[in-house]
Design an enzyme around this catalytic site. Structure first.
Site, short mmCIF file in Angstrom:
data_model
loop_
_atom_site.label_atom_id
_atom_site.label_comp_id
_atom_site.label_asym_id
_atom_site.label_seq_id
_atom_site.Cartn_x
_atom_site.Cartn_y
_atom_site.Cartn_z
N ASN A 1 -15.03 1.95 14.99
CA ASN A 1 -14.85 2.54 13.66
C ASN A 1 -13.87 3.71 13.70
O ASN A 1 -13.02 3.86 12.81
CB ASN A 1 -16.21 3.00 13.14
N VAL B 1 -22.84 2.27 9.52
CA VAL B 1 -21.84 3.34 9.43
C VAL B 1 -20.43 2.77 9.54
O VAL B 1 -19.51 3.14 8.82
CB VAL B 1 -22.09 4.41 10.52
N ALA B 2 -20.24 1.83 10.49
CA ALA B 2 -18.91 1.26 10.72
C ALA B 2 -18.50 0.31 9.61
O ALA B 2 -17.33 0.23 9.24
CB ALA B 2 -18.90 0.53 12.06
N ILE C 1 -19.74 -0.02 6.29
CA ILE C 1 -19.71 0.41 4.89
C ILE C 1 -18.48 1.30 4.67
O ILE C 1 -18.35 2.36 5.30
CB ILE C 1 -20.99 1.19 4.53
N ASP D 1 11.18 14.30 -25.97
CA ASP D 1 11.34 15.71 -25.60
C ASP D 1 10.91 16.67 -26.70
O ASP D 1 10.68 17.84 -26.44
CB ASP D 1 12.79 16.00 -25.20
N THR E 1 -10.06 2.27 14.81
CA THR E 1 -9.35 1.38 13.90
C THR E 1 -9.33 1.86 12.45
O THR E 1 -8.39 1.57 11.71
CB THR E 1 -9.97 -0.04 13.93
N ASP E 2 -10.37 2.57 12.00
CA ASP E 2 -10.42 3.00 10.59
C ASP E 2 -9.71 4.33 10.37
O ASP E 2 -9.63 4.79 9.23
CB ASP E 2 -11.89 3.16 10.14
N ASP F 1 7.77 14.08 -30.97
CA ASP F 1 7.70 12.92 -30.09
C ASP F 1 6.31 12.78 -29.45
O ASP F 1 5.99 11.73 -28.88
CB ASP F 1 8.74 13.02 -28.96
N ASP G 1 15.13 7.57 -24.69
CA ASP G 1 16.13 8.31 -25.45
C ASP G 1 17.50 8.06 -24.85
O ASP G 1 17.62 7.72 -23.67
CB ASP G 1 15.84 9.81 -25.40
N GLU H 1 -16.47 -6.97 12.09
CA GLU H 1 -17.48 -6.25 12.88
C GLU H 1 -18.89 -6.73 12.52
O GLU H 1 -19.73 -6.96 13.41
CB GLU H 1 -17.35 -4.75 12.61
N GLU I 1 -17.61 3.72 2.91
CA GLU I 1 -18.06 4.75 1.98
C GLU I 1 -16.94 5.73 1.61
O GLU I 1 -16.97 6.36 0.55
CB GLU I 1 -19.27 5.52 2.55
#
Length: 908
Positions: A736, A281-282, A284, A642, A739-740, A646, A328, A711, A286
């Site tokens: 996790n 979990v920590a 990956i 414009d 820090t994440d 164009d 332009d 980790e 995701e």
């Protein structure tokens, strides 16, 4: 009895909707009708409720595995672990939900900002409103390039054509008119006096009365076909999703190996399984693609505040790669505030003071003393004109105001300048039209570069024409002399006129020519009338450069971005402006015209495009050719535009840019970015922000993956070395969370580096891990992992206290990542040189994370939950030394750094 709108006369239409086509609805009536009919928008898909968004945070596979582990923990009686893990999962879910909610709000505000507008007649005044504010009975004003905002019945038209392909599939524009259609069973495609929502005006002008809005329109009845929208992903997001799949496989393999080694060494199976799941979990990332989307959305909001509205998300990435800007001139590099400075005839020259004061309508002092030739020139300029002068009683965004504060000019700035200069000599269109009436118009197009109107006066008709001098002069066969006598225009006189307008253009004046001729009453009003015209004069106008244009161009040059000017103006005018703002430096500077481009071979043009920076007298098809040639040479092109024509060039460019004020709906829809202020400096700002956003994404990736690598290595190395488990499952999840979360997001909004516009553009095929980023991630990940393992092993084998060793390892891991986040703020200098306090949100996020971790160590009931003990001062000394030694090295290196930085940069 119901009658279709296309069978009604103008009077019947006014009676049905209780409106005058010359006055429009009042604001009070609009409010009543909006209450009755609702907003002019198609019904939208049902928005996702907040609780569904929150519930979706628990649908991730790894989160479901973790929740399953929580249930197992509770079943086995490990209630403290179960509750702690559940709380951490909930906090993570809340953070994820808040991030997604902010992204959705950002994108919604962007959509609202780029909502289409419509010009309407309200209470006798022209104004501009959001299309969603239209109601049945509104009188709308349409011209070439406008997207029709609602179903409407045409009541006035000039050479009107509409593209109905979105509705009928008809590939060619359809001619429209205001005449009554008697057949009540006329099919949709044959309703020539109706305009339908979602179609586009390709040529001409129209006044129309709104008949149906929202779901009552033709397109509203098939709205279900267009209500399913799939959110686009940027190339970076796609690459990160692919990367995520590989990282998941690698992390699962390592985590499984850690679990297997632990069990083989005699650790509890349940403990090792929980540790493996927690580590997965920590480790990956995701949520990495989703967080990148959040960073992109927040960055887009920042760009929006700098007047650049991103319509297509991939443009944010591409902006950092741009090597050429094709811009332009009028309104983008210049102020689009035209004033007539000079009027030239074959026998006279008039200089006009900069401060053009409007004269009283009945003041004809100057009108009575001017020559016939000047009067004819001024009358042509004022009558062959659609700009309107009126008293300033409301504010209209995007319209140029004259220098007199009591009036406002509605319409094209060039035509406004001609209207204003007419009033200087007491010539007003309103007075002239008391004795004559307009009966037709041949509209201006970028191909024709001229416009004509036909007026009927007593028993004769007069054609008035104005436009580009070269296009008008080639149609002239006569001229007015100083006595007002019509004489034949010889080739020598034509050359004299050409020399005069070239001399005017060389002084940065935009020059228009005026002419007229008497036509037969039964002559059909077509382009064929524009022949054997009588030349009357040249009008030289000044559109001064924007003050910030030269600075922006210099900034682009320093950033390795080349600027090319593309304009329909005379080559001399274009070159003079280009030199003034720095596109062409010194005495050099080549100019290519549209005709020259047409006469060149592909090889010659390919060679010329490498050095030419100014293109004049170009048509929209030339813009497309320029973009394609630049792209073939490997350039990443940003193109502004414009007009309707164009759109192909805007769509072809790597980053198509439309004007927010002067741009047509077609140009905006083809674009990836819209400039809400039509300013070239905004393009430079957008490129800077695009580079900054991409830099921040790289910073975020560098930080997150290095921490995750550290980790994983911490757990893997201790298993290989036969050490006890250095971190418990709940401690892994805590790292996790701490820090994440906040620190990682804070990197996503890091201020742009001061030298970001002094670096060359990055290559478009450059991978996200290029320029040594993967090496930095691996090296720092190993450093974090080895440092944590070393502290854990030293404390455990020296003291035998496993709980203290884990507390020291946990704290070392957290502090290593806190110091690393400072290092991630720049790839080009160290943390001190980047300015530690420039990102105050990052400092706040770090302080919050550290305080949360201190609480885990020193608060008694948290100590029990996380299995920690209090640390002494000397313990902190060791932790700070091993985790932050690089910062000490930076401080010692600072006085000897080759990169000279100001003392204040530490605090900025």
């Amino acid at each position: 009895m119901y009658k279709p709108f296309y069978t009604l006369s103008t009077q019947e239409l006014e009676d049905k909707f209780k409106v005058s086509i010359h006055i429009g609805l009042t604001n009070e009536e609009v409010a009543r009708r909006r209450e009755k009919y609702g907003e002019n928008r198609l019904s939208e898909e049902r928005k996702r409720s907040w609780w569904m968004g929150f519930a979706e945070q628990f649908q991730d596979f790894m989160v479901l595995v973790l929740l399953g582990a929580t249930l197992i923990s509770a079943f086995l009686g490990e209630y403290t672990d179960a509750v702690t893990i559940l709380v951490i999962v909930l906090v993570n879910a809340i953070l994820g939900f808040v991030q997604e909610y902010r992204a959705e709000q950002s994108m919604r505000s962007l959509r609202e900002l780029s909502s289409p507008t419509a010009r309407v007649l309200r209470h006798g005044n022209r104004t501009e409103v959001l299309s969603v504010e239209l109601v049945p009975g509104d009188v709308i004003l349409l011209e070439a390039g406008d997207k029709v905002p609602a179903d409407a019945r045409i009541v006035e038209d000039v050479d009107l054509f509409a593209d109905e392909s979105p509705l009928t599939g008809e590939s060619m524009p359809v001619h429209k008119h205001s005449r009554i259609i008697t057949d009540e069973k006329t099919p949709l495609g044959d309703q020539a006096n109706m305009l339908h929502a979602g179609t586009v005006i390709t040529k001409g002008r129209a006044v129309a009365v709104v008949c149906a809005t929202g779901m009552q329109t033709s397109v509203g009845r098939i709205a279900g076909m267009i209500q399913h929208h799939t959110a686009e992903k940027t190339p970076l997001e796609v690459r990160l999703q692919e990367l995520g799949k590989y990282l998941v496989a690698i992390c699962f393999a390592i985590c499984a190996l850690v679990v297997a080694i632990g069990v083989w060494r005699g650790e509890e199976i349940f403990l090792m399984c929980m540790a493996g799941i927690s580590l997965a979990v920590a480790a990956i990332p995701e949520g990495l693609p989703a967080i990148v989307t959040v960073v992109l959305a927040l960055g887009m909001q920042k760009m929006m505040r700098r007047k650049a509205i991103i319509r297509k998300l991939p443009a944010v990435e591409t902006l950092g790669c741009v090597t050429v800007i094709c811009s332009d001139k009028t309104g983008t590099l210049t102020q689009n505030k035209m004033t007539v400075r000079e009027i030239v005839t074959l026998s006279e020259r008039y200089e006009v003071a900069e401060e053009q004061m409007l004269r009283c309508e009945h003041d004809t002092v100057e009108n009575s003393v001017i020559s016939d030739i000047l009067r004819n020139a001024l009358e042509t300029a004022v009558l062959c004109n659609n700009a309107v002068i009126r008293k300033r009683d409301i504010t209209i965004g995007g319209h140029w105001r004259s220098r007199q504060e009591s009036v406002v000019v509605d319409g094209d700035p060039t035509e406004g300048a001609l209207t204003i200069v007419g009033t200087r000599w007491g010539i007003w269109r309103e007075q002239l039209e008391q004795s004559m009436v307009r009966v037709g118009e041949i509209a201006f197009t970028s191909e024709r570069k001229r416009m004509s109107v036909v007026y009927e006066k007593e028993k004769e008709r007069i054609l008035y024409t104005k436009g580009a001098p070269d296009r008008v002069l080639e149609l002239c066969g006569y001229y007015l002399d100083e006595n007002g006598v019509v004489r034949a225009l010889s080739p020598q006189l034509k050359r004299d006129i050409e020399a005069r307008y070239e001399e005017m253009a060389s002084r940065s004046l935009r020059v228009l020519a005026t002419s007229y001729r008497i036509v037969k009453r039964n002559e059909t009003i077509t382009e064929a009338m524009e022949r054997q015209l009588i030349f009357t004069g040249l009008f030289g106008m000044m559109d001064p450069p924007r003050p910030e244009a030269s600075t922006a161009i210099r900034t682009c040059r320093e950033a390795g971005v080349r600027t090319i000017m593309i304009t329909g103006d005379h080559p001399s005018t274009a070159l003079a402006i280009a030199k003034e703002i720095g596109i062409c430096q010194g005495d050099g500077g080549n100019v290519l015209t549209g005709r020259q481009i047409d006469s060149m071979t592909e090889q010659d043009f390919s060679r010329a495009i490498r050095t030419v920076s100014v293109y004049a007298r170009v048509a929209p098809e030339h813009k497309l050719k320029i973009v394609r040639a630049l792209k073939q040479q490997g350039e990443i092109v940003a193109m502004t535009g414009d007009g309707v024509n164009d759109a192909p060039a805007i769509r072809e460019a790597n980053v198509g840019i439309a004007m927010g004020k002067s741009g047509t709906d077609v140009a905006r829809e083809a674009s990836a970015m819209v400039l809400s202020d039509d300013n070239f400096a905004t393009i430079t700002a957008a490129i800077e922000e695009g580079r900054g956003i991409y830099d921040n994404i790289r910073k975020f990736i560098r930080y997150l993956l290095a921490c995750n690598t550290g980790e994983v290595l911490t757990m893997f190395l201790t298993s290989l070395l036969g050490m006890p488990l250095p971190l418990l499952p709940v401690q892994i999840l805590w790292v996790n969370l701490v820090t994440d979360g906040l620190p990682a997001m804070a990197l996503g909004i890091d201020p742009n580096e001061k030298d970001s516009m002094k670096r060359p553009p990055r290559k478009p095929n450059e991978g996200v891990f290029s320029r040594g980023l993967s090496r930095k991630i691996v090296f720092r990940g190993i450093q974090i992992g080895v440092t944590t393992v070393a502290v854990f092993g030293a404390v455990y084998y020296m003291t035998g206290d496993l709980i203290k060793a884990r507390t020291m390892a946990l704290t070392t891991l957290v502090m290593c990542q806190m110091f690393h986040v400072l290092d991630c703020r720049s790839e080009y200098c160290n943390a001190l040189e980047a300015g530690i306090f420039r990102n105050r949100f990052l400092i706040w996020a770090m302080a919050t994370s550290i305080m949360m971790h201190i609480a885990v160590i020193y608060v008694p009931f948290l100590q029990e939950i996380f299995s920690t003990v209090s640390l002494a001062i000397e313990d902190w000394g060791i932790i700070l030394l091993v985790s932050g030694w690089q910062m000490l090295f930076y401080v010692m290196k600072l006085p000897f750094s080759k990169r000279k930085i100001a003392r204040t940069s530490f605090y900025q």
